[in-house]
Design a protein around this motif. Structure first.
Motif, mmCIF file in Angstrom:
data_model
loop_
_atom_site.group_PDB
_atom_site.id
_atom_site.type_symbol
_atom_site.label_atom_id
_atom_site.label_comp_id
_atom_site.label_asym_id
_atom_site.label_seq_id
_atom_site.Cartn_x
_atom_site.Cartn_y
_atom_site.Cartn_z
ATOM 1 N N GLY A 162 0.803 -1.214 0.000
ATOM 2 C CA GLY A 162 0.000 0.000 0.000
ATOM 3 C C GLY A 162 0.838 1.266 0.000
ATOM 4 N N ASP A 163 0.168 2.382 0.287
ATOM 5 C CA ASP A 163 0.817 3.693 0.225
ATOM 6 C C ASP A 163 0.859 4.392 1.575
ATOM 7 O OD1 ASP A 163 1.467 3.788 -2.561
ATOM 8 O OD2 ASP A 163 -0.664 4.059 -2.985
ATOM 9 N N GLU A 164 0.724 3.644 2.647
ATOM 10 C CA GLU A 164 0.823 4.258 3.969
ATOM 11 C C GLU A 164 2.267 4.661 4.260
ATOM 12 O OE1 GLU A 164 -0.733 1.565 6.856
ATOM 13 O OE2 GLU A 164 -2.669 1.318 5.817
ATOM 14 N N THR A 165 2.447 5.481 5.280
ATOM 15 C CA THR A 165 3.792 5.869 5.686
ATOM 16 C C THR A 165 4.562 4.620 6.109
ATOM 17 O OG1 THR A 165 2.982 8.009 6.462
ATOM 18 C CG2 THR A 165 5.144 7.287 7.274
ATOM 19 N N PRO A 166 5.797 4.427 5.611
ATOM 20 C CA PRO A 166 6.551 3.212 5.962
ATOM 21 C C PRO A 166 6.699 3.034 7.469
ATOM 22 C CG PRO A 166 7.650 4.417 4.203
ATOM 23 C CD PRO A 166 6.549 5.301 4.687
ATOM 24 N N ARG A 167 6.469 1.831 7.921
ATOM 25 C CA ARG A 167 6.620 1.503 9.346
ATOM 26 C C ARG A 167 7.703 0.442 9.503
ATOM 27 N NH1 ARG A 167 4.630 -2.153 13.169
ATOM 28 N NH2 ARG A 167 3.498 -3.329 11.561
ATOM 29 N N GLU A 168 8.712 0.766 10.303
ATOM 30 C CA GLU A 168 9.820 -0.171 10.508
ATOM 31 C C GLU A 168 9.354 -1.354 11.344
ATOM 32 O OE1 GLU A 168 12.494 0.235 8.945
ATOM 33 O OE2 GLU A 168 12.333 2.315 8.314
ATOM 34 N N LEU A 169 9.783 -2.554 10.945
ATOM 35 C CA LEU A 169 9.405 -3.773 11.666
ATOM 36 C C LEU A 169 10.465 -4.213 12.665
ATOM 37 C CD1 LEU A 169 7.918 -5.844 8.697
ATOM 38 C CD2 LEU A 169 6.701 -4.414 10.361
ATOM 39 N N VAL A 170 11.640 -3.594 12.607
ATOM 40 C CA VAL A 170 12.738 -3.940 13.515
ATOM 41 C C VAL A 170 13.379 -2.661 14.023
ATOM 42 C CG1 VAL A 170 13.238 -6.168 12.423
ATOM 43 C CG2 VAL A 170 14.341 -4.101 11.563
ATOM 44 N N ALA A 171 14.200 -2.800 15.043
ATOM 45 C CA ALA A 171 14.872 -1.642 15.638
ATOM 46 C C ALA A 171 15.953 -1.100 14.702
ATOM 47 C CB ALA A 171 15.478 -2.014 16.988
ATOM 48 N N ARG A 172 16.381 0.122 14.968
ATOM 49 C CA ARG A 172 17.349 0.794 14.107
ATOM 50 C C ARG A 172 18.662 0.007 13.953
ATOM 51 N NH1 ARG A 172 18.209 5.726 11.917
ATOM 52 N NH2 ARG A 172 20.358 6.462 11.758
ATOM 53 N N PRO A 173 19.237 -0.555 15.039
ATOM 54 C CA PRO A 173 20.487 -1.310 14.864
ATOM 55 C C PRO A 173 20.356 -2.471 13.875
ATOM 56 C CG PRO A 173 20.143 -0.822 17.182
ATOM 57 C CD PRO A 173 18.881 -0.452 16.468
ATOM 58 N N VAL A 174 19.192 -3.113 13.846
ATOM 59 C CA VAL A 174 18.985 -4.213 12.903
ATOM 60 C C VAL A 174 18.937 -3.666 11.477
ATOM 61 C CG1 VAL A 174 17.509 -6.152 12.269
ATOM 62 C CG2 VAL A 174 17.722 -5.481 14.666
ATOM 63 N N ARG A 175 18.282 -2.522 11.298
ATOM 64 C CA ARG A 175 18.264 -1.894 9.981
ATOM 65 C C ARG A 175 19.678 -1.521 9.546
ATOM 66 N NH1 ARG A 175 14.620 -2.180 6.298
ATOM 67 N NH2 ARG A 175 15.162 -0.113 5.537
ATOM 68 N N GLN A 176 20.487 -1.041 10.479
ATOM 69 C CA GLN A 176 21.860 -0.673 10.132
ATOM 70 C C GLN A 176 22.660 -1.894 9.689
ATOM 71 O OE1 GLN A 176 22.936 1.280 13.816
ATOM 72 N NE2 GLN A 176 22.490 3.323 12.995
ATOM 73 N N LEU A 177 22.429 -3.029 10.347
ATOM 74 C CA LEU A 177 23.093 -4.262 9.932
ATOM 75 C C LEU A 177 22.658 -4.646 8.519
ATOM 76 C CD1 LEU A 177 24.821 -6.760 10.508
ATOM 77 C CD2 LEU A 177 22.814 -7.801 11.623
ATOM 78 N N THR A 178 21.386 -4.433 8.217
ATOM 79 C CA THR A 178 20.889 -4.751 6.884
ATOM 80 C C THR A 178 21.522 -3.853 5.828
ATOM 81 O OG1 THR A 178 18.774 -5.395 7.878
ATOM 82 C CG2 THR A 178 18.802 -5.038 5.502
ATOM 83 N N TRP A 179 21.646 -2.566 6.132
ATOM 84 C CA TRP A 179 22.266 -1.654 5.173
ATOM 85 C C TRP A 179 23.742 -1.981 4.969
ATOM 86 C CZ3 TRP A 179 19.791 0.682 1.683
ATOM 87 C CH2 TRP A 179 18.496 1.174 1.908
ATOM 88 N N GLU A 303 6.997 -2.001 6.324
ATOM 89 C CA GLU A 303 5.726 -2.247 5.658
ATOM 90 C C GLU A 303 4.994 -0.934 5.431
ATOM 91 O OE1 GLU A 303 3.245 -4.708 8.021
ATOM 92 O OE2 GLU A 303 2.869 -3.181 9.557
ATOM 93 N N ARG A 304 4.142 -0.931 4.414
ATOM 94 C CA ARG A 304 3.399 0.278 4.066
ATOM 95 C C ARG A 304 1.902 -0.002 3.966
ATOM 96 N NH1 ARG A 304 6.788 4.093 0.068
ATOM 97 N NH2 ARG A 304 5.079 5.424 0.784
ATOM 98 N N GLY A 305 1.449 -0.958 4.749
ATOM 99 C CA GLY A 305 0.022 -1.248 4.770
ATOM 100 C C GLY A 305 -0.409 -2.119 3.609
ATOM 101 N N PRO A 306 -1.645 -2.609 3.669
ATOM 102 C CA PRO A 306 -2.138 -3.507 2.607
ATOM 103 C C PRO A 306 -2.413 -2.750 1.317
ATOM 104 C CG PRO A 306 -3.893 -3.002 4.153
ATOM 105 C CD PRO A 306 -2.650 -2.387 4.723
ATOM 106 N N LEU A 307 -2.359 -3.483 0.230
ATOM 107 C CA LEU A 307 -2.651 -2.928 -1.085
ATOM 108 C C LEU A 307 -4.154 -3.000 -1.342
ATOM 109 C CD1 LEU A 307 -1.690 -1.934 -3.912
ATOM 110 C CD2 LEU A 307 -1.575 -4.348 -4.561
ATOM 111 N N LEU A 308 -4.721 -1.884 -1.792
ATOM 112 C CA LEU A 308 -6.127 -1.883 -2.173
ATOM 113 C C LEU A 308 -6.279 -2.643 -3.482
ATOM 114 C CD1 LEU A 308 -7.153 1.818 -1.385
ATOM 115 C CD2 LEU A 308 -7.652 -0.225 -0.044
#
Length: 333
Positions: A162-179, A303-308
């Motif tokens: 969907g087009d909702e504001t992105p919501r992080e599913l994990v904490a910032r340190p985990v995102r940094q590891l992913t990047w 995630e950005r919510g479900p797709l219509l």
């Protein structure tokens, strides 16, 4: 007035594609981007890089290859023609994304970004031929194709959410590891192009300028980054388990590990067998698939919510008891 509308607007008024059709069109751009990467490798590995001696024509006097050019001319020209197929697929995605209601500007922007990347890479490909397969231009040609693949994967992801504001599913340190994983995988790809530019497969049977580096030493650096990427992937999987992340990201990390394992096997096979062309081609396919998996892992952590799946106005009109749409009142003369 309808006559003043642009063609995409006219199509949007007459055709309403389903959300599933838009998703399939987006996936088709990913598939075509992978095909372009693999067939571009086939041109080089078959020594057909200069199968067409000039650009945009195949020869100074002919748009298409001549019989005297043999199979190399056909391979090089065939790869050029695949660009037209890619443009058609991207065009279908752009039209479907534009016609879909409610309109999602992010999807059409990503579609146009793909189109302009294709046009840019076509020019880079022409420069590659005109410079006699300059290894630095050849490397940039592959990286531009990888950029196209990146935008195609982003388009596919956006078409599925969907087009909702992105919501992080994990904490910032985990995102940094992913990047860090994404950055290491990108460096792995860049180093791979240097190996190509310095290695024995120049792309043509004639003497072609190579990057003045010891390709075996660069290959070792490439292998070192493979270990880094594998280590970061394993670390990310354990981290996601520890923080009880959703199942989807953990599954995608496992898919990335499986793809890395297969790519590692292919890499060692090609090295110990003396770099046979068919195995190198499989390695290039694996490189594209690994990059797709890396991107999917990163994108799965928000995630950005479900797709219509349908137009909200049409869905409301289909509800039991919904009032019939009123026609516009007639104007009095």
């Amino acid at each position: 007035m309808p006559n003043s509308l642009n063609p995409l607007e006219l199509i949007a008024r007459r055709w309403q594609p389903s959300a599933a059709f838009v998703r399939r069109a987006a996936l088709a751009t990913v598939v075509m981007a992978v095909i372009i990467v693999v067939t571009g490798g086939a041109v080089r590995l078959s020594q057909s890089g200069l199968g067409c001696s000039t650009w945009p024509k195949c020869t100074p006097d002919s748009l298409t290859p001549t019989a005297a050019m043999g199979i190399n001319g056909l391979i090089e020209f065939g790869n050029r023609m695949l660009t037209d197929v890619l443009c058609v697929v991207i065009g279908v995605f752009i039209i479907a994304a534009r016609a879909r209601h409610p309109r999602r500007r992010s999807l059409t922007r990503l579609g146009w970004a793909q189109f302009w990347l294709v046009m840019t890479n076509a020019v880079v490909g022409g420069i590659t031929v005109l410079t006699g397969l300059n290894p630095y231009i050849v490397s940039s040609h592959f990286l531009a194709a990888t950029g196209l693949l990146t935008v195609a994967v982003l388009s596919w992801k956006r078409a599925c959410e969907g087009d909702e504001t992105p919501r992080e599913l994990v904490a910032r340190p985990v995102r940094q590891l992913t990047w860090l994983l994404v950055g290491s995988a990108a460096a792995l790809t860049v180093i791979g192009t240097v190996v190509t530019g310095a290695g024995p497969h120049a792309g043509d049977a004639k003497k072609v300028h190579r990057i003045p580096l010891d390709w075996q030493e660069i290959t070792q650096l490439h292998v070192d980054f493979v270990y880094i990427v594998v280590g970061l992937t394993v670390a990310l999987w354990f981290t996601l388990r520890a923080v009880k992340a959703p199942a989807a990201p953990r599954r995608m990390v496992l898919e990335l590990l499986a793809c890395l394992a297969l790519q590692g096997v292919v890499g060692y096979v090609q090295y110990f067998m003396g770099l046979p062309e068919i195995v190198i081609g499989l390695h290039m396919l694996g490189s594209a698939l690994v990059w797709i998996c890396v991107l999917r892992v990163s994108l799965s952590l928000r995630e950005r919510g479900p797709l219509l799946e349908e137009d909200p106005d049409e869905a409301a009109a289909d509800e039991p008891g919904a009032p019939e749409p009123q026609s516009a009142p007639a104007l009095s003369r």
